[in-house]
Design an enzyme around this catalytic site. Structure first.
Site, mmCIF file in Angstrom:
data_model
loop_
_atom_site.group_PDB
_atom_site.id
_atom_site.type_symbol
_atom_site.label_atom_id
_atom_site.label_comp_id
_atom_site.label_asym_id
_atom_site.label_seq_id
_atom_site.Cartn_x
_atom_site.Cartn_y
_atom_site.Cartn_z
ATOM 1 N N LYS A 103 1.106 -1.110 0.142
ATOM 2 C CA LYS A 103 -0.027 0.028 -0.446
ATOM 3 C C LYS A 103 0.850 1.070 0.101
ATOM 4 O O LYS A 103 0.462 2.483 -0.869
ATOM 5 C CB LYS A 103 -0.875 -0.077 0.776
ATOM 6 N N ARG A 130 -10.663 0.960 8.361
ATOM 7 C CA ARG A 130 -10.426 -0.472 8.518
ATOM 8 C C ARG A 130 -11.325 -1.008 9.107
ATOM 9 O O ARG A 130 -11.465 -2.612 9.545
ATOM 10 C CB ARG A 130 -8.668 -0.715 9.393
ATOM 11 N N ARG A 156 10.820 -6.322 6.086
ATOM 12 C CA ARG A 156 10.978 -5.343 6.583
ATOM 13 C C ARG A 156 11.134 -5.048 7.630
ATOM 14 O O ARG A 156 12.177 -4.026 8.373
ATOM 15 C CB ARG A 156 9.033 -5.110 6.171
ATOM 16 N N ARG A 173 10.213 -2.123 12.104
ATOM 17 C CA ARG A 173 9.222 -1.903 12.928
ATOM 18 C C ARG A 173 8.887 -2.874 13.865
ATOM 19 O O ARG A 173 9.435 -3.574 13.327
ATOM 20 C CB ARG A 173 8.224 -2.287 11.763
ATOM 21 N N ARG A 228 -2.273 -9.720 12.290
ATOM 22 C CA ARG A 228 -2.690 -8.151 12.033
ATOM 23 C C ARG A 228 -3.275 -8.538 10.791
ATOM 24 O O ARG A 228 -4.230 -8.146 9.814
ATOM 25 C CB ARG A 228 -1.774 -7.678 10.979
HETATM 26 P P1 ADP Z 1 0.384 -2.790 8.080
HETATM 27 O O1 ADP Z 1 -1.156 -2.409 7.420
HETATM 28 O O2 ADP Z 1 1.261 -2.948 7.784
HETATM 29 O O3 ADP Z 1 -0.495 -3.249 9.066
HETATM 30 P P2 ADP Z 1 -0.004 0.465 9.342
HETATM 31 O O4 ADP Z 1 1.384 1.424 9.396
HETATM 32 O O5 ADP Z 1 -1.033 0.517 8.118
HETATM 33 O O6 ADP Z 1 0.992 -1.450 8.617
HETATM 34 O O7 ADP Z 1 -0.715 -0.185 10.904
HETATM 35 C C1 ADP Z 1 0.184 -0.900 11.909
HETATM 36 C C2 ADP Z 1 -1.112 -0.781 13.046
HETATM 37 O O8 ADP Z 1 -1.253 0.335 13.614
HETATM 38 C C3 ADP Z 1 -1.897 -0.993 13.251
HETATM 39 O O9 ADP Z 1 -1.439 -2.921 13.096
HETATM 40 C C4 ADP Z 1 -3.051 -1.022 14.127
HETATM 41 O O10 ADP Z 1 -2.212 -1.746 15.485
HETATM 42 C C5 ADP Z 1 -2.465 0.302 14.056
HETATM 43 N N1 ADP Z 1 -3.755 0.723 13.004
HETATM 44 C C6 ADP Z 1 -3.312 2.212 11.597
HETATM 45 N N2 ADP Z 1 -4.714 2.233 11.061
HETATM 46 C C7 ADP Z 1 -5.656 1.984 12.056
HETATM 47 C C8 ADP Z 1 -7.089 1.501 12.057
HETATM 48 N N3 ADP Z 1 -7.560 2.392 10.390
HETATM 49 N N4 ADP Z 1 -8.355 1.166 12.899
HETATM 50 C C9 ADP Z 1 -7.588 0.535 13.182
HETATM 51 N N5 ADP Z 1 -5.833 0.854 14.162
HETATM 52 C C10 ADP Z 1 -5.352 1.052 13.409
#
Ligand code: ADP
Length: 193
Positions: free
Chosen positions: A14, A89, A128, A134, A145
């Protein structure tokens, strides 16, 4: 205005595709993951609350996420539009986004779903972890996740599919080829409005 949502499991690419889309269409980038990591880095109240949740791979509450997005949405210039990356999400987040956009007399132009099979996702994320360090890129968190993505986020994808705005793209291949497909769909969608 051009408003794009990009969906994909963790590791689907993404962030990479968002960069191409932003450059091409000059959009504001709204990544809830980046916003949360910034709160964690600054050790704000929100960040301290979110940190253990993120490290375990769970979703931060809708209330926190929606509040954060509303603030950003208000601050940003509305000139060209937004790319939403990692948001919405959950169905509750999607409904909140719809009403935010409606208040500004705009809506979602196109929704992109990057599809990558699970064994490839795990491989990419663990790589990664080494490249970027991270703290949520470990096996337990990744599996949580992925489970959350399937249970909570796929229903959101279905919500947009029903509206006929969804492009499903194979997220394995040359990043440029993947982007070409996305670009064609966005160009087609924006002139249909
Ligand atoms: P990834 O898609 O690799 O999980 P992101 O950087 O998009 O990574 O998100 C990292 C973490 O941040 C998620 O695992 C979650 O804990 C939190 N997070 C991000 N966006 C949201 C969202 N829209 N709703 C709830 N939690 C979120």
């Amino acid at each position: 205005m051009l408003n794009i949502i990009i969906f994909g499991a963790p590791g689907a690419g993404k962030g990479t595709q968002s960069k191409f889309i932003i450059q091409t269409y000059n959009l504001n980038h709204l990544s809830t993951g980046d916003l949360l990591r910034e709160e964690v880095r600054l050790e704000t109240e929100l960040g301290l609350k979110a940190k253990p949740i993120m490290e375990a791979g769970n979703y931060v509450s809708d209330e926190i996420i929606i509040g954060m997005i509303e603030n950003k949405f208000r601050d940003n210039s509305m000139a060209n539009g937004f790319i939403f990356d990692g948001f919405p999400r959950t169905v509750a987040q999607a409904e909140a986004l719809d009403s935010m956009l409606l208040n500004q007399n705009t809506n979602i132009t196109a929704v992109i779903l990057l599809e990558v099979e699970e064994s490839e996702l795990v491989k990419r994320i663990l790589k990664r972890a080494i490249d970027e360090g991270r703290t949520d890129d470990n096996v337990d968190s990744v599996l949580t996740r992925l489970r959350n993505y399937h249970h909570k986020t796929i229903p959101v994808v279905d919500y947009y599919r029903a509206k006929g705005k969804l492009l499903q793209v194979n997220g394995v291949g040359l990043v440029e080829d993947i982007f070409d497909q996305i670009k064609e769909f966005i160009d087609h969608s924006r002139y249909q409005l």
